[in-house]
Motif scaffolding. Structure first.
Motif, PDB file in Angstrom:
ATOM      1  N   VAL A  69      12.473  17.937  -6.608  1.00  0.00           N
ATOM      2  CA  VAL A  69      12.839  17.257  -7.852  1.00  0.00           C
ATOM      3  C   VAL A  69      13.789  18.132  -8.657  1.00  0.00           C
ATOM      4  N   LEU A  70      14.791  17.510  -9.196  1.00  0.00           N
ATOM      5  CA  LEU A  70      15.702  18.142 -10.144  1.00  0.00           C
ATOM      6  C   LEU A  70      15.571  17.398 -11.458  1.00  0.00           C
ATOM      7  N   SER A  71      15.591  18.128 -12.555  1.00  0.00           N
ATOM      8  CA  SER A  71      15.445  17.530 -13.883  1.00  0.00           C
ATOM      9  C   SER A  71      16.665  17.873 -14.720  1.00  0.00           C
ATOM     10  N   MET A 113       5.414  14.901  -8.416  1.00  0.00           N
ATOM     11  CA  MET A 113       6.794  15.315  -8.651  1.00  0.00           C
ATOM     12  C   MET A 113       7.407  14.600  -9.854  1.00  0.00           C
ATOM     13  N   THR A 114       7.030  13.342 -10.072  1.00  0.00           N
ATOM     14  CA  THR A 114       7.523  12.609 -11.239  1.00  0.00           C
ATOM     15  C   THR A 114       6.969  13.218 -12.517  1.00  0.00           C
ATOM     16  N   ILE A 115       5.677  13.463 -12.541  1.00  0.00           N
ATOM     17  CA  ILE A 115       5.042  14.075 -13.721  1.00  0.00           C
ATOM     18  C   ILE A 115       5.631  15.464 -13.967  1.00  0.00           C
ATOM     19  N   HIS A 120       9.428  18.820 -17.288  1.00  0.00           N
ATOM     20  CA  HIS A 120      10.666  19.607 -17.415  1.00  0.00           C
ATOM     21  C   HIS A 120      11.610  18.955 -18.429  1.00  0.00           C
ATOM     22  N   LEU A 121      11.727  17.636 -18.385  1.00  0.00           N
ATOM     23  CA  LEU A 121      12.598  16.941 -19.339  1.00  0.00           C
ATOM     24  C   LEU A 121      12.158  17.190 -20.775  1.00  0.00           C
ATOM     25  N   LEU A 122      10.865  17.404 -20.957  1.00  0.00           N
ATOM     26  CA  LEU A 122      10.317  17.647 -22.296  1.00  0.00           C
ATOM     27  C   LEU A 122      10.375  19.124 -22.698  1.00  0.00           C
ATOM     28  N   GLY A 123      10.908  19.969 -21.817  1.00  0.00           N
ATOM     29  CA  GLY A 123      11.077  21.375 -22.157  1.00  0.00           C
ATOM     30  C   GLY A 123      10.061  22.317 -21.558  1.00  0.00           C
ATOM     31  N   TYR A 124       9.122  21.812 -20.799  1.00  0.00           N
ATOM     32  CA  TYR A 124       8.133  22.687 -20.151  1.00  0.00           C
ATOM     33  C   TYR A 124       8.774  23.338 -18.940  1.00  0.00           C
ATOM     34  N   ASP A 125       8.332  24.557 -18.638  1.00  0.00           N
ATOM     35  CA  ASP A 125       8.881  25.270 -17.495  1.00  0.00           C
ATOM     36  C   ASP A 125       7.804  26.147 -16.870  1.00  0.00           C
ATOM     37  N   HIS A 126       8.142  26.781 -15.757  1.00  0.00           N
ATOM     38  CA  HIS A 126       7.168  27.609 -15.046  1.00  0.00           C
ATOM     39  C   HIS A 126       7.772  28.924 -14.603  1.00  0.00           C
ATOM     40  N   LEU A 127       8.725  29.425 -15.374  1.00  0.00           N
ATOM     41  CA  LEU A 127       9.374  30.685 -15.027  1.00  0.00           C
ATOM     42  C   LEU A 127       8.514  31.902 -15.376  1.00  0.00           C
ATOM     43  N   VAL A 128       7.698  31.769 -16.397  1.00  0.00           N
ATOM     44  CA  VAL A 128       6.806  32.840 -16.845  1.00  0.00           C
ATOM     45  C   VAL A 128       5.373  32.366 -16.589  1.00  0.00           C
ATOM     46  N   ALA A 130       2.517  32.439 -18.131  1.00  0.00           N
ATOM     47  CA  ALA A 130       1.821  31.696 -19.190  1.00  0.00           C
ATOM     48  C   ALA A 130       2.369  30.275 -19.299  1.00  0.00           C
ATOM     49  N   GLU A 131       3.697  30.119 -19.161  1.00  0.00           N
ATOM     50  CA  GLU A 131       4.299  28.784 -19.203  1.00  0.00           C
ATOM     51  C   GLU A 131       3.880  27.968 -17.984  1.00  0.00           C
ATOM     52  N   ALA A 132       3.832  28.622 -16.839  1.00  0.00           N
ATOM     53  CA  ALA A 132       3.433  27.938 -15.610  1.00  0.00           C
ATOM     54  C   ALA A 132       1.996  27.433 -15.723  1.00  0.00           C
ATOM     55  N   GLU A 133       1.121  28.262 -16.271  1.00  0.00           N
ATOM     56  CA  GLU A 133      -0.275  27.845 -16.436  1.00  0.00           C
ATOM     57  C   GLU A 133      -0.376  26.635 -17.362  1.00  0.00           C
ATOM     58  N   ARG A 134       0.377  26.649 -18.455  1.00  0.00           N
ATOM     59  CA  ARG A 134       0.364  25.520 -19.404  1.00  0.00           C
ATOM     60  C   ARG A 134       0.887  24.250 -18.735  1.00  0.00           C
ATOM     61  N   MET A 135       1.997  24.383 -18.012  1.00  0.00           N
ATOM     62  CA  MET A 135       2.592  23.222 -17.351  1.00  0.00           C
ATOM     63  C   MET A 135       1.661  22.670 -16.270  1.00  0.00           C
ATOM     64  N   GLU A 136       1.079  23.552 -15.472  1.00  0.00           N
ATOM     65  CA  GLU A 136       0.171  23.107 -14.417  1.00  0.00           C
ATOM     66  C   GLU A 136      -1.075  22.438 -14.999  1.00  0.00           C
ATOM     67  N   ALA A 137      -1.559  22.933 -16.122  1.00  0.00           N
ATOM     68  CA  ALA A 137      -2.723  22.301 -16.769  1.00  0.00           C
ATOM     69  C   ALA A 137      -2.383  20.878 -17.204  1.00  0.00           C
ATOM     70  N   LEU A 138      -1.179  20.682 -17.732  1.00  0.00           N
ATOM     71  CA  LEU A 138      -0.753  19.338 -18.127  1.00  0.00           C
ATOM     72  C   LEU A 138      -0.607  18.433 -16.907  1.00  0.00           C
ATOM     73  N   GLU A 139      -0.073  18.975 -15.827  1.00  0.00           N
ATOM     74  CA  GLU A 139       0.058  18.196 -14.597  1.00  0.00           C
ATOM     75  C   GLU A 139      -1.317  17.788 -14.080  1.00  0.00           C
ATOM     76  N   ARG A 140      -2.253  18.731 -14.071  1.00  0.00           N
ATOM     77  CA  ARG A 140      -3.618  18.427 -13.615  1.00  0.00           C
ATOM     78  C   ARG A 140      -4.238  17.318 -14.463  1.00  0.00           C
ATOM     79  N   ARG A 141      -4.070  17.427 -15.778  1.00  0.00           N
ATOM     80  CA  ARG A 141      -4.635  16.423 -16.686  1.00  0.00           C
ATOM     81  C   ARG A 141      -4.050  15.033 -16.399  1.00  0.00           C
ATOM     82  N   ALA A 142      -2.755  14.970 -16.263  1.00  0.00           N
ATOM     83  CA  ALA A 142      -2.096  13.687 -16.001  1.00  0.00           C
ATOM     84  C   ALA A 142      -2.526  13.121 -14.648  1.00  0.00           C
ATOM     85  N   LEU A 143      -2.533  13.966 -13.629  1.00  0.00           N
ATOM     86  CA  LEU A 143      -2.914  13.493 -12.294  1.00  0.00           C
ATOM     87  C   LEU A 143      -4.378  13.066 -12.251  1.00  0.00           C
TER      88      LEU A 143
END
Length: 155
Positions: A69-71, A113-115, A120-128, A130-143
């Motif tokens: 996926v590219l955003s 991949m859509t979630i 990413h479109l909303l500004g979340y990222d996983h480069l660091v 702490a950011e990756a943990e936050r983003m993955e938690a949101l993905e888990r919640r949505a899924l």
């Protein structure tokens, strides 16, 4: 919270295995709910083959391979208030290959991949971390809201 999702696929790309537009709309809406976004939102999803996915990744990210996926977040001029979030590019062969490698239903991987892309479109990222943990938690919640297993859980 109304969400508009425009789905298209590259010319010549078979629709086989690609979910219907209403699925992408549902997944995008679930991602927006996970971050408690209440405003109207609009995005596009473009499904491509490996060659186009590779070319886009090479052109925009300087990486010479097709990725899942590219955003591309919308870059609106200052003062312009539109519901546009941006564009997602999903590479159908990569998504299918990864789903098979990870032993998960293809539809579940498209949802993930859509979630992931919407976040990413909303500004979340996983480069660091702490950011990756936050983003993955949101993905888990949505899924989880969709009844889809944690994609980061290792067997």
């Amino acid at each position: 919270m109304p969400v508009q999702v425009h789905v298209s696929r590259a010319a010549g790309l078979s629709a086989r295995g690609i979910p219907r537009a209403d699925s992408f709309r549902n997944w995008a809406q679930t991602a927006l709910q996970a971050v408690r976004r209440r405003r109207a939102s609009e995005l596009s999803v473009y499904i491509v083959d490996s060659a186009e996915g590779r070319e886009l990744n090479r052109h925009y990210r300087s990486r010479d391979y097709a990725t899942n996926v590219l955003s591309f977040p919308a870059e609106l001029p200052p003062g312009v208030r539109l519901p546009l979030l941006g564009d997602l590019i999903l590479c159908a062969p990569v998504v299918a290959r990864e789903a098979a490698e990870q032993h998960k239903p293809l539809r579940h991987h498209y949802a993930h991949m859509t979630i992931h892309g919407v976040l990413h479109l909303l500004g979340y990222d996983h480069l660091v971390d702490a950011e990756a943990e936050r983003m993955e938690a949101l993905e888990r919640r949505a899924l989880a809201q969709l009844g889809i297993a944690d994609p980061y859980e290792t067997a």
